[in-house]
Design a protein around this motif. Structure first.
Motif, PDB file in Angstrom:
ATOM      1  N   GLN A   1       0.793  -1.234   0.000  1.00 47.82           N
ATOM      2  CA  GLN A   1       0.000   0.000   0.000  1.00 47.82           C
ATOM      3  C   GLN A   1       0.826   1.286   0.000  1.00 47.82           C
ATOM      4  O   GLN A   1       0.268   2.373   0.018  1.00 47.82           O
ATOM      5  CB  GLN A   1      -0.938   0.013   1.219  1.00 47.82           C
ATOM      6  N   GLN A   2       2.142   1.174   0.017  1.00 44.67           N
ATOM      7  CA  GLN A   2       2.934   2.411   0.076  1.00 44.67           C
ATOM      8  C   GLN A   2       3.534   2.747  -1.293  1.00 44.67           C
ATOM      9  O   GLN A   2       3.627   1.872  -2.144  1.00 44.67           O
ATOM     10  CB  GLN A   2       4.042   2.247   1.117  1.00 44.67           C
ATOM     11  N   ASN A   3       3.977   4.000  -1.439  1.00 42.94           N
ATOM     12  CA  ASN A   3       4.537   4.341  -2.754  1.00 42.94           C
ATOM     13  C   ASN A   3       6.030   4.080  -2.855  1.00 42.94           C
ATOM     14  O   ASN A   3       6.614   4.205  -3.923  1.00 42.94           O
ATOM     15  CB  ASN A   3       4.178   5.772  -3.171  1.00 42.94           C
ATOM     16  N   SER A   4       6.666   3.678  -1.745  1.00 44.69           N
ATOM     17  CA  SER A   4       8.058   3.224  -1.831  1.00 44.69           C
ATOM     18  C   SER A   4       8.043   1.696  -1.957  1.00 44.69           C
ATOM     19  O   SER A   4       7.059   1.049  -1.574  1.00 44.69           O
ATOM     20  CB  SER A   4       8.822   3.644  -0.588  1.00 44.69           C
ATOM     21  N   PRO A   5       9.140   1.098  -2.486  1.00 42.04           N
ATOM     22  CA  PRO A   5       9.102  -0.354  -2.718  1.00 42.04           C
ATOM     23  C   PRO A   5       8.999  -1.147  -1.421  1.00 42.04           C
ATOM     24  O   PRO A   5       9.460  -0.695  -0.372  1.00 42.04           O
ATOM     25  CB  PRO A   5      10.463  -0.637  -3.385  1.00 42.04           C
ATOM     26  N   PRO A   6       8.411  -2.343  -1.470  1.00 42.19           N
ATOM     27  CA  PRO A   6       8.394  -3.214  -0.296  1.00 42.19           C
ATOM     28  C   PRO A   6       9.830  -3.570   0.107  1.00 42.19           C
ATOM     29  O   PRO A   6      10.731  -3.536  -0.730  1.00 42.19           O
ATOM     30  CB  PRO A   6       7.679  -4.483  -0.780  1.00 42.19           C
ATOM     31  N   SER A   7      10.016  -3.935   1.381  1.00 46.01           N
ATOM     32  CA  SER A   7      11.369  -4.268   1.845  1.00 46.01           C
ATOM     33  C   SER A   7      11.860  -5.547   1.159  1.00 46.01           C
ATOM     34  O   SER A   7      11.064  -6.343   0.650  1.00 46.01           O
ATOM     35  CB  SER A   7      11.355  -4.482   3.357  1.00 46.01           C
ATOM     36  N   ARG A   8      13.143  -5.721   1.224  1.00 47.61           N
ATOM     37  CA  ARG A   8      13.748  -6.923   0.653  1.00 47.61           C
ATOM     38  C   ARG A   8      13.163  -8.185   1.316  1.00 47.61           C
ATOM     39  O   ARG A   8      12.804  -9.151   0.639  1.00 47.61           O
ATOM     40  CB  ARG A   8      15.260  -6.829   0.890  1.00 47.61           C
ATOM     41  N   ALA A   9      13.054  -8.144   2.630  1.00 42.79           N
ATOM     42  CA  ALA A   9      12.560  -9.324   3.356  1.00 42.79           C
ATOM     43  C   ALA A   9      11.147  -9.675   2.896  1.00 42.79           C
ATOM     44  O   ALA A   9      10.807 -10.846   2.680  1.00 42.79           O
ATOM     45  CB  ALA A   9      12.590  -9.061   4.856  1.00 42.79           C
ATOM     46  N   LEU A  10      10.327  -8.643   2.710  1.00 48.52           N
ATOM     47  CA  LEU A  10       8.950  -8.885   2.286  1.00 48.52           C
ATOM     48  C   LEU A  10       8.919  -9.443   0.853  1.00 48.52           C
ATOM     49  O   LEU A  10       8.148 -10.361   0.550  1.00 48.52           O
ATOM     50  CB  LEU A  10       8.146  -7.585   2.367  1.00 48.52           C
ATOM     51  N   MET A  11       9.756  -8.892  -0.004  1.00 47.90           N
ATOM     52  CA  MET A  11       9.798  -9.393  -1.395  1.00 47.90           C
ATOM     53  C   MET A  11      10.204 -10.869  -1.410  1.00 47.90           C
ATOM     54  O   MET A  11       9.631 -11.667  -2.165  1.00 47.90           O
ATOM     55  CB  MET A  11      10.788  -8.573  -2.234  1.00 47.90           C
ATOM     56  N   LEU A  12      11.185 -11.231  -0.572  1.00 49.55           N
ATOM     57  CA  LEU A  12      11.624 -12.639  -0.535  1.00 49.55           C
ATOM     58  C   LEU A  12      10.472 -13.525  -0.079  1.00 49.55           C
ATOM     59  O   LEU A  12      10.215 -14.594  -0.635  1.00 49.55           O
ATOM     60  CB  LEU A  12      12.830 -12.796   0.407  1.00 49.55           C
ATOM     61  N   GLU A  13       9.760 -13.047   0.939  1.00 46.06           N
ATOM     62  CA  GLU A  13       8.630 -13.826   1.477  1.00 46.06           C
ATOM     63  C   GLU A  13       7.517 -13.973   0.419  1.00 46.06           C
ATOM     64  O   GLU A  13       7.026 -15.080   0.177  1.00 46.06           O
ATOM     65  CB  GLU A  13       8.100 -13.072   2.705  1.00 46.06           C
ATOM     66  N   LYS A  14       7.178 -12.872  -0.245  1.00 39.80           N
ATOM     67  CA  LYS A  14       6.083 -12.925  -1.213  1.00 39.80           C
ATOM     68  C   LYS A  14       6.464 -13.743  -2.447  1.00 39.80           C
ATOM     69  O   LYS A  14       5.623 -14.424  -3.039  1.00 39.80           O
ATOM     70  CB  LYS A  14       5.661 -11.504  -1.638  1.00 39.80           C
ATOM     71  N   ALA A  15       7.730 -13.678  -2.829  1.00 33.40           N
ATOM     72  CA  ALA A  15       8.173 -14.473  -3.985  1.00 33.40           C
ATOM     73  C   ALA A  15       8.046 -15.962  -3.685  1.00 33.40           C
ATOM     74  O   ALA A  15       7.778 -16.767  -4.575  1.00 33.40           O
ATOM     75  CB  ALA A  15       9.608 -14.115  -4.343  1.00 33.40           C
ATOM     76  N   GLN A  16       8.231 -16.318  -2.421  1.00 38.24           N
ATOM     77  CA  GLN A  16       8.108 -17.734  -2.054  1.00 38.24           C
ATOM     78  C   GLN A  16       6.667 -18.197  -2.030  1.00 38.24           C
ATOM     79  O   GLN A  16       6.352 -19.322  -2.403  1.00 38.24           O
ATOM     80  CB  GLN A  16       8.732 -17.968  -0.675  1.00 38.24           C
ATOM     81  N   GLU A  17       5.771 -17.307  -1.583  1.00 33.23           N
ATOM     82  CA  GLU A  17       4.397 -17.800  -1.378  1.00 33.23           C
ATOM     83  C   GLU A  17       3.458 -17.542  -2.555  1.00 33.23           C
ATOM     84  O   GLU A  17       2.396 -18.158  -2.622  1.00 33.23           O
ATOM     85  CB  GLU A  17       3.826 -17.223  -0.067  1.00 33.23           C
ATOM     86  N   CYS A  18       3.864 -16.681  -3.518  1.00 36.14           N
ATOM     87  CA  CYS A  18       2.912 -16.303  -4.576  1.00 36.14           C
ATOM     88  C   CYS A  18       3.175 -17.022  -5.905  1.00 36.14           C
ATOM     89  O   CYS A  18       4.272 -17.502  -6.165  1.00 36.14           O
ATOM     90  CB  CYS A  18       2.972 -14.800  -4.812  1.00 36.14           C
ATOM     91  N   ASP A  19       2.133 -17.034  -6.732  1.00 30.90           N
ATOM     92  CA  ASP A  19       2.241 -17.588  -8.085  1.00 30.90           C
ATOM     93  C   ASP A  19       2.761 -16.537  -9.064  1.00 30.90           C
ATOM     94  O   ASP A  19       3.329 -16.876 -10.102  1.00 30.90           O
ATOM     95  CB  ASP A  19       0.863 -18.053  -8.562  1.00 30.90           C
TER      96      ASP A  19
END
Ligand code: DGY
Length: 328
Positions: free
Chosen positions: A31-49
Motif C-alpha cells: 500500500q505504500q509508494n516506496s518499494p516493499p522491503s527486501r525481506a517482504l519481497m523474498l517472502e512474497k516471492a516464495q508464497e505467490c504464483d
C-alpha cells in the motif's frame, strides 16, 4: 476463493489493473509508494504464483532461486534491468514486460526534453520564478535551433524510431547506431546508419540514448565518449541512468565540453539532493517520467495484468522475454 496468489508491489499506480486482477486471483497489494522491503519481497516471492513489479523492485537470483511457487513476474516496464533473466529461466519463471504501448509517449517526452533544453524553456522559467526577469533582454536566454540540426539516436528500437519520426518533422538529419541495423527505418525516415558509436557522437547536435541497460551498455557513455561530442552538442538520456557515468557527465557539463544534457534517469535513482549535477544550469532533469502519461501508465498496467493472466493459464503472454523458461 481463487487459489492462485498475486503480489502487486504498488497500490496507486495501476488501480484499474488491480481491479481487473481482483476476483480472478487472490491478490495482495503493497500500500505504500516506496518499494516493499527486501525481506517482504523474498517472502512474497516464495508464497505467490505471480508478482507484478516496478523497475525499482530487485528480482535477483537469490529471490528467484527460493521462489518455489512463482510462475511469472510481470514488470510494469519495458526495461528489465531489475530482473535477473537467466536466473528466472533457470527456475522456470516467465518474465513479462510492456513493449509496444509506451514508445510514443516516451518519444513525445524525449522531444519535449530536446526542445526544452535547446531553447532554454525550463532555464528561463526558473530565472523568472527566482525574480531575475527584471529587464527585456533575450541574450542570456539565447537557445540553439532544433530544426535542421543532426539528431544521433543510439539504440533504434521502438522508442528510438518514434523519436526519429518526430525528428523528421523538424527537418533533422538522423544518424544512428544500434545493436542491429534497421533498413526499414532507413527507408521510412532517411535515417543514416553509422557502424560505430563514435561517429554518432561526433556528428550529432543532439545525442539521444535509447538502448536498454545491459552489461554491454552499462556506463557506455563516459569521459571518452563525451569528449567526442561537439562543444555545442546536447546529450539526452531517457533510458537508464547507469548507461552514463554521472561524474564524467558532471565534469563535461561544468567544463562545457558539451553544451548541455537532459536526463530523465539518474544513477542512483532518486538522485540525492546534494548531487553536484543539480547545481548545473545546463542540466535539465526530470524524475523518470518519460513513459508516464495517464493513458500509457494505464496501458502498461493492463498489459502487465494480461501477462500474468496468460502465464497462469498456460497461454502465450502478450510479451514474454524468456518463453524458454517453460521447458525448465
Ligand atoms: C520502462 O518502461 O522501462 C520505464 O523506464 C519505466 O517506466
Amino acid at each position: 476463493m481463487p487459489d492462485q496468489k498475486i503480489y502487486i508491489t504498488r497500490s496507486h499506480i495501476i488501480p484499474e489493473a488491480i481491479t481487473y486482477l481482483d476476483g480472478i486471483y487472490d491478490i495482495e497489494v503493497w500500500q505504500q509508494n516506496s518499494p516493499p522491503s527486501r525481506a517482504l519481497m523474498l517472502e512474497k516471492a516464495q508464497e505467490c504464483d505471480a508478482l507484478l513489479t516496478e523497475v525499482t523492485d530487485i528480482i535477483d537470483a537469490e529471490l528467484l532461486d527460493h521462489a518455489a511457487n512463482l510462475k511469472v513476474v510481470a514488470n510494469r516496464a519495458v526495461g528489465l534491468d531489475n530482473i535477473d533473466i537467466p536466473a528466472a529461466t533457470r527456475n522456470g519463471i516467465l518474465i513479462g514486460n510492456t513493449p509496444g504501448v509506451l514508445h510514443e509517449s516516451c518519444a513525445d517526452f524525449t522531444f519535449g526534453l530536446i526542445l526544452t533544453l535547446a531553447r532554454n524553456i525550463s532555464y528561463g522559467e526558473r530565472r523568472i520564478r527566482a525574480g531575475e526577469w527584471t529587464v527585456f533582454d533575450q541574450i542570456p536566454y539565447l537557445g540553439t535551433d532544433v530544426h535542421g540540426a543532426t539528431l544521433g539516436v543510439i539504440g533504434m528500437g521502438l522508442i528510438g524510431t518514434a523519436v526519429a519520426r518526430r525528428a523528421r518533422a523538424f527537418d533533422m538529419t538522423i544518424v544512428y547506431n544500434s545493436r542491429t541495423r534497421k533498413p526499414e527505418v532507413e527507408a521510412e525516415l532517411g535515417a543514416e546508419w553509422r557502424d560505430n558509436l563514435d561517429a554518432v557522437l561526433s556528428e550529432s547536435d543532439y545525442v539521444s540514448l535509447h538502448m536498454p541497460l545491459t552489461p554491454e551498455t552499462e556506463y557506455m557513455i563516459g569521459k571518452r565518449e563525451l569528449d567526442l561530442m561537439q562543444p555545442t552538442a546536447f546529450l539526452i538520456n531517457t533510458t537508464r541512468g547507469r548507461t552514463v557515468n554521472p561524474r564524467d557527465l558532471c565534469d563535461a557539463l561544468s567544463s562545457r565540453t558539451i553544451a548541455g544534457a537532459a536526463i530523465d534517469v539518474t544513477d542512483p535513482e532518486p538522485i540525492p539532493f546534494d548531487d553536484p549535477l543539480l547545481s548545473l544550469d545546463n542540466l535539465l532533469i526530470t524524475p523518470h517520467i518519460a513513459s508516464a502519461s495517464r493513458q500509457t501508465v494505464r496501458r502498461m498496467g493492463q498489459m502487465s495484468a494480461d501477462n500474468i493472466i496468460a502465464a497462469l493459464r498456460g497461454e502465450p503472454m502478450p510479451s514474454c522475454v524468456n518463453p524458454e523458461a517453460l521447458t525448465r
